[in-house]
Motif scaffolding. Structure first.
Motif, PDB file in Angstrom:
ATOM      1  N   ALA A 132      39.805  36.621  30.080  1.00 14.80           N
ATOM      2  CA  ALA A 132      40.786  37.132  31.038  1.00 14.80           C
ATOM      3  C   ALA A 132      40.177  37.284  32.426  1.00 14.80           C
ATOM      4  O   ALA A 132      40.554  38.169  33.188  1.00 14.80           O
ATOM      5  N   GLN A 133      39.234  36.400  32.759  1.00 15.92           N
ATOM      6  CA  GLN A 133      38.668  36.344  34.115  1.00 15.92           C
ATOM      7  C   GLN A 133      39.395  35.247  34.887  1.00 15.92           C
ATOM      8  O   GLN A 133      39.449  34.100  34.434  1.00 15.92           O
ATOM      9  N   MET A 134      39.952  35.607  36.026  1.00 10.51           N
ATOM     10  CA  MET A 134      40.769  34.689  36.799  1.00 10.51           C
ATOM     11  C   MET A 134      40.204  34.518  38.206  1.00 10.51           C
ATOM     12  O   MET A 134      39.405  35.333  38.683  1.00 10.51           O
ATOM     13  N   GLU A 135      40.678  33.467  38.859  1.00 11.64           N
ATOM     14  CA  GLU A 135      40.362  33.251  40.264  1.00 11.64           C
ATOM     15  C   GLU A 135      41.647  32.857  40.968  1.00 11.64           C
ATOM     16  O   GLU A 135      42.404  32.026  40.477  1.00 11.64           O
ATOM     17  N   ILE A 136      41.897  33.487  42.121  1.00 10.06           N
ATOM     18  CA  ILE A 136      43.072  33.121  42.910  1.00 10.06           C
ATOM     19  C   ILE A 136      42.601  32.644  44.272  1.00 10.06           C
ATOM     20  O   ILE A 136      41.678  33.216  44.858  1.00 10.06           O
ATOM     21  N   ASN A 137      43.181  31.554  44.746  1.00 10.16           N
ATOM     22  CA  ASN A 137      42.777  30.941  46.009  1.00 10.16           C
ATOM     23  C   ASN A 137      43.811  31.220  47.090  1.00 10.16           C
ATOM     24  O   ASN A 137      45.010  31.201  46.834  1.00 10.16           O
ATOM     25  N   VAL A 166      47.856  46.752  31.861  1.00 13.24           N
ATOM     26  CA  VAL A 166      46.445  46.340  31.856  1.00 13.24           C
ATOM     27  C   VAL A 166      45.825  46.813  33.166  1.00 13.24           C
ATOM     28  O   VAL A 166      46.488  47.414  34.008  1.00 13.24           O
ATOM     29  N   THR A 167      44.545  46.532  33.321  1.00  9.46           N
ATOM     30  CA  THR A 167      43.824  46.908  34.531  1.00  9.46           C
ATOM     31  C   THR A 167      43.214  45.661  35.151  1.00  9.46           C
ATOM     32  O   THR A 167      42.836  44.733  34.434  1.00  9.46           O
ATOM     33  N   ALA A 168      43.125  45.623  36.466  1.00 14.99           N
ATOM     34  CA  ALA A 168      42.452  44.531  37.175  1.00 14.99           C
ATOM     35  C   ALA A 168      41.241  45.105  37.904  1.00 14.99           C
ATOM     36  O   ALA A 168      41.332  46.153  38.528  1.00 14.99           O
ATOM     37  N   THR A 169      40.106  44.397  37.814  1.00 22.45           N
ATOM     38  CA  THR A 169      38.904  44.848  38.507  1.00 22.45           C
ATOM     39  C   THR A 169      38.231  43.686  39.231  1.00 22.45           C
ATOM     40  O   THR A 169      38.116  42.594  38.684  1.00 22.45           O
ATOM     41  N   PHE A 170      37.799  43.963  40.461  1.00 19.99           N
ATOM     42  CA  PHE A 170      37.064  42.990  41.270  1.00 19.99           C
ATOM     43  C   PHE A 170      35.564  43.300  41.278  1.00 19.99           C
ATOM     44  O   PHE A 170      34.828  42.726  42.079  1.00 19.99           O
ATOM     45  N   MET A 171      35.108  44.202  40.404  1.00 22.45           N
ATOM     46  CA  MET A 171      33.685  44.533  40.342  1.00 22.45           C
ATOM     47  C   MET A 171      32.853  43.274  40.101  1.00 22.45           C
ATOM     48  O   MET A 171      33.300  42.342  39.426  1.00 22.45           O
ATOM     49  N   ALA A 172      31.639  43.261  40.625  1.00 19.25           N
ATOM     50  CA  ALA A 172      30.789  42.076  40.515  1.00 19.25           C
ATOM     51  C   ALA A 172      30.368  41.796  39.072  1.00 19.25           C
ATOM     52  O   ALA A 172      30.253  40.639  38.663  1.00 19.25           O
ATOM     53  N   LYS A 173      30.137  42.840  38.284  1.00 16.59           N
ATOM     54  CA  LYS A 173      29.675  42.644  36.899  1.00 16.59           C
ATOM     55  C   LYS A 173      30.276  43.733  36.015  1.00 16.59           C
ATOM     56  O   LYS A 173      29.585  44.640  35.551  1.00 16.59           O
ATOM     57  N   ASP A 177      27.766  41.413  29.296  1.00 17.25           N
ATOM     58  CA  ASP A 177      27.357  40.122  28.717  1.00 17.25           C
ATOM     59  C   ASP A 177      28.343  39.000  29.039  1.00 17.25           C
ATOM     60  O   ASP A 177      28.369  37.979  28.357  1.00 17.25           O
ATOM     61  N   GLU A 178      29.143  39.205  30.081  1.00 17.22           N
ATOM     62  CA  GLU A 178      30.085  38.172  30.510  1.00 17.22           C
ATOM     63  C   GLU A 178      29.776  37.772  31.958  1.00 17.22           C
ATOM     64  O   GLU A 178      29.092  38.492  32.681  1.00 17.22           O
ATOM     65  N   PRO A 179      30.265  36.600  32.395  1.00 19.11           N
ATOM     66  CA  PRO A 179      29.974  36.144  33.764  1.00 19.11           C
ATOM     67  C   PRO A 179      30.444  37.151  34.811  1.00 19.11           C
ATOM     68  O   PRO A 179      31.437  37.861  34.609  1.00 19.11           O
ATOM     69  N   GLY A 180      29.730  37.206  35.914  1.00 20.50           N
ATOM     70  CA  GLY A 180      30.118  38.078  37.009  1.00 20.50           C
ATOM     71  C   GLY A 180      31.245  37.483  37.841  1.00 20.50           C
ATOM     72  O   GLY A 180      31.573  36.303  37.724  1.00 20.50           O
TER      73      GLY A 180
END
Length: 210
Positions: A132-137, A166-173, A177-180
């Protein structure tokens, strides 16, 4: 002693508010009228003036990475991937998966609708590597305007996530154990007078300046 002056072109409606409400971004000044140097918006304006002094203008396009997670009442507990509309949580490593991104279609439909109402210039949504890691451009545009848009977008996404439990977070890590997550910035620099890119010549080859 600080004075705040509203920015006329940085007003954004709040679609999720019960009463008619708007975010109004302000510039900050001291009582003598000098910009507060620690204000991030003023720091950026100072940098942009350095470009202007050279006769240049940066054109930027940010990419924002973030995680959706289950609601978590205890900050000492690790974050977990949320349940998608299929009723399952992701296990991760589904980069660019359309199906994985579609798990949260109702949430992102609200995000795109709310961003359109606010005039935020979103482009593409993709699934990143983590669960559930996303990227928006964002589309290419003026650096200061897009900095304002990013500030409003982060709040918009968090509100849409809360609406869908749900919750959304922009924290770096946020998950050990998952990608930053990060913010990538595409940048072109053009001459103000001509609109031509400074790092390429007329034939599209690398310029001497590049």
């Amino acid at each position: 002693d600080m004075v705040r002056k509203p920015v006329s072109d940085a007003v954004y409606v709040i679609p999720w508010a019960i009463e008619p409400t708007a975010i109004v971004i302000h510039d900050t000044f001291d009582k003598f009228g000098n910009p507060i140097e620690l204000s991030p918006r003023n720091v950026l304006k100072k940098v942009l003036q350095l470009y202007t002094d050279k006769g240049w203008k940066p054109i930027v396009a940010p990419e924002m990475e973030f995680y959706l997670t289950q609601r978590c009442e205890d900050p000492d507990l690790p974050l977990k991937a949320p349940l998608g509309r299929s009723g399952r949580a992701e296990s991760g490593r589904q980069s660019f998966s359309i199906d994985a991104a579609n798990e949260f279609d109702p949430l992102f439909e609200d995000v795109y609708d709310w961003c359109e109402l606010q005039g935020l210039d979103l482009d593409t949504l993709i699934h990143e590597d983590g669960p559930a890691q996303m990227e928006i451009n964002f589309r290419h545009g003026d650096a200061l305007d897009l900095a304002d848009q990013i500030t409003v977008f982060k709040r918009t996404l968090r509100e849409a996530a809360l609406k869908h439990n749900v919750t959304a977070t922009f924290m770096a890590k946020p998950i050990g154990d998952e990608p930053g997550s990060a913010m990538h910035l595409h940048q072109s620099v053009v001459e103000i007078a001509t609109g031509q890119p400074i790092f390429a010549d007329a034939e599209g080859n690398m310029s001497e300046l590049f």
